[in-house]
Write a protein that holds these residues in place. Sequence first.
Motif, PDB file in Angstrom:
ATOM      1  N   ASP A 155      15.020   6.129   4.364  1.00  0.00           N
ATOM      2  CA  ASP A 155      13.841   5.615   3.776  1.00  0.00           C
ATOM      3  C   ASP A 155      14.211   4.801   2.419  1.00  0.00           C
ATOM      4  OD1 ASP A 155      11.751   7.946   4.991  1.00  0.00           O
ATOM      5  OD2 ASP A 155      12.046   8.805   3.602  1.00  0.00           O
TER       6      ASP A 155
ATOM      7  N   VAL B 276       6.634   4.543   1.273  1.00  0.00           N
ATOM      8  CA  VAL B 276       8.021   5.012   1.004  1.00  0.00           C
ATOM      9  C   VAL B 276       8.230   4.622  -0.434  1.00  0.00           C
ATOM     10  CG1 VAL B 276      10.567   3.368   1.179  1.00  0.00           C
ATOM     11  CG2 VAL B 276       9.431   3.596   2.974  1.00  0.00           C
TER      12      VAL B 276
ATOM     13  N   ILE C  87       7.585   3.748   9.261  1.00  0.00           N
ATOM     14  CA  ILE C  87       8.994   2.482   8.741  1.00  0.00           C
ATOM     15  C   ILE C  87       8.852   2.187  10.632  1.00  0.00           C
ATOM     16  CG2 ILE C  87      11.231   3.064   9.147  1.00  0.00           C
ATOM     17  CD1 ILE C  87      11.130   4.845   6.619  1.00  0.00           C
TER      18      ILE C  87
ATOM     19  N   GLY D 135       9.442  12.171   4.180  1.00  0.00           N
ATOM     20  CA  GLY D 135      10.115  11.141   4.611  1.00  0.00           C
ATOM     21  C   GLY D 135       9.010  10.147   5.200  1.00  0.00           C
ATOM     22  N   ALA D 136       8.667   8.981   5.646  1.00  0.00           N
ATOM     23  CA  ALA D 136       7.754   8.181   6.017  1.00  0.00           C
ATOM     24  C   ALA D 136       8.590   7.784   7.081  1.00  0.00           C
ATOM     25  CB  ALA D 136       7.754   6.893   5.006  1.00  0.00           C
TER      26      ALA D 136
ATOM     27  N   TYR E  76      13.629   1.034   2.142  1.00  0.00           N
ATOM     28  CA  TYR E  76      12.732   0.423   0.601  1.00  0.00           C
ATOM     29  C   TYR E  76      13.565  -0.428   0.163  1.00  0.00           C
ATOM     30  CZ  TYR E  76      12.268   0.103  -4.136  1.00  0.00           C
ATOM     31  OH  TYR E  76      11.673  -0.132  -5.448  1.00  0.00           O
TER      32      TYR E  76
END
Length: 346
Positions: A177, A105, A85, A80-81, A181
Amino acid sequence: MVRVVADSVNRSHVSEDVKLAGMGNLIKVLTRDIDHNAAHFFLDFENAQPTESEKEIYNQVNVVLKDAEGILEDLQSYRGAGHEIREAIQHPNDEKLQEKAWGAVVPLVGKLKKFYEFSQRLEAGLRGLLGALTSTPYSPTQHLEREQALAKQFAEILHFTLRFDELKMTNPAIQNDFSYYRRTLSRMRINNVPAEGENEVNNELANRMSLFYAEATPMLKTLSDATTKFVSENKNLPIENTTDCLSTMASVCRVMLETPEYRSRFTNEETVSFCLRVMVGVIILYDHVHPVGAFAKTSKIDMKGCIKVLKDQPPNSVEGLLNALRYTTKHLNDETTSKQIKSMLQ
């Protein structure tokens, strides 16, 4: 319960093991007990090979299943980011941080798209197998006897499904995520900013992916919906053909797990966890497809026996499967479910 279908076996010999000539990997044991008149199988999940008549469906499904392990590896390594984020949200005017988060992402959403598309391929594979394993003139039990390799593939789909959902449930980054997005994409459109990666996931696909990942167990939901749809689209096929196929598979797994003589035939230690997952998967499917579900007294699945088999395993190894029965079945909390079964799952 499952009707005994071996015409050549006299009822007076129901206690004998019957090796089915030419079947090799499948041994059928006909047993009679107080509660059930049942056909129990030892199905060789480790070695079953397709016969000539199975090959067409088998090869189609095999193309899908060969990608399953790679999907699970990608999901297991999905990190994951979250950091990028958070940084972008905390510093909304810092363009570099916005670009960094977007750059992190977009490839992750590419992975999520791949997982979702795989669920569609898996659904098509399941429908092909259901068509083969429930078709007339054979009963579901005869199909499982004759088409062991297809039964094994059906089991592999269920095994993959439960493993995928276990991994997804413990990874909140996936929904975070994807939400980021979609929010960012929406903002870019409002500001007329060209969005790299937009072509990969258009709005319609994003909506479908959102619904998929919003489910606690998205793969199981996909299979459940596909099985229900299969039943409704094949109105000339009795629903029992499908539900008996599922209940027979649950019975096969339970008997193999609770019978030391059968369990000792496993050459791979992972076959036990495979059988456990498959057993739980078919119970959940049965519960969603059968009008009264898996927990009612009239159910053809021995739920007490199945839960006991799960509870006899090392606790840490089956908690996820017990939770799947607790939280992803449809009829557990119905009034028709016995207090004993409810208390076993508490």
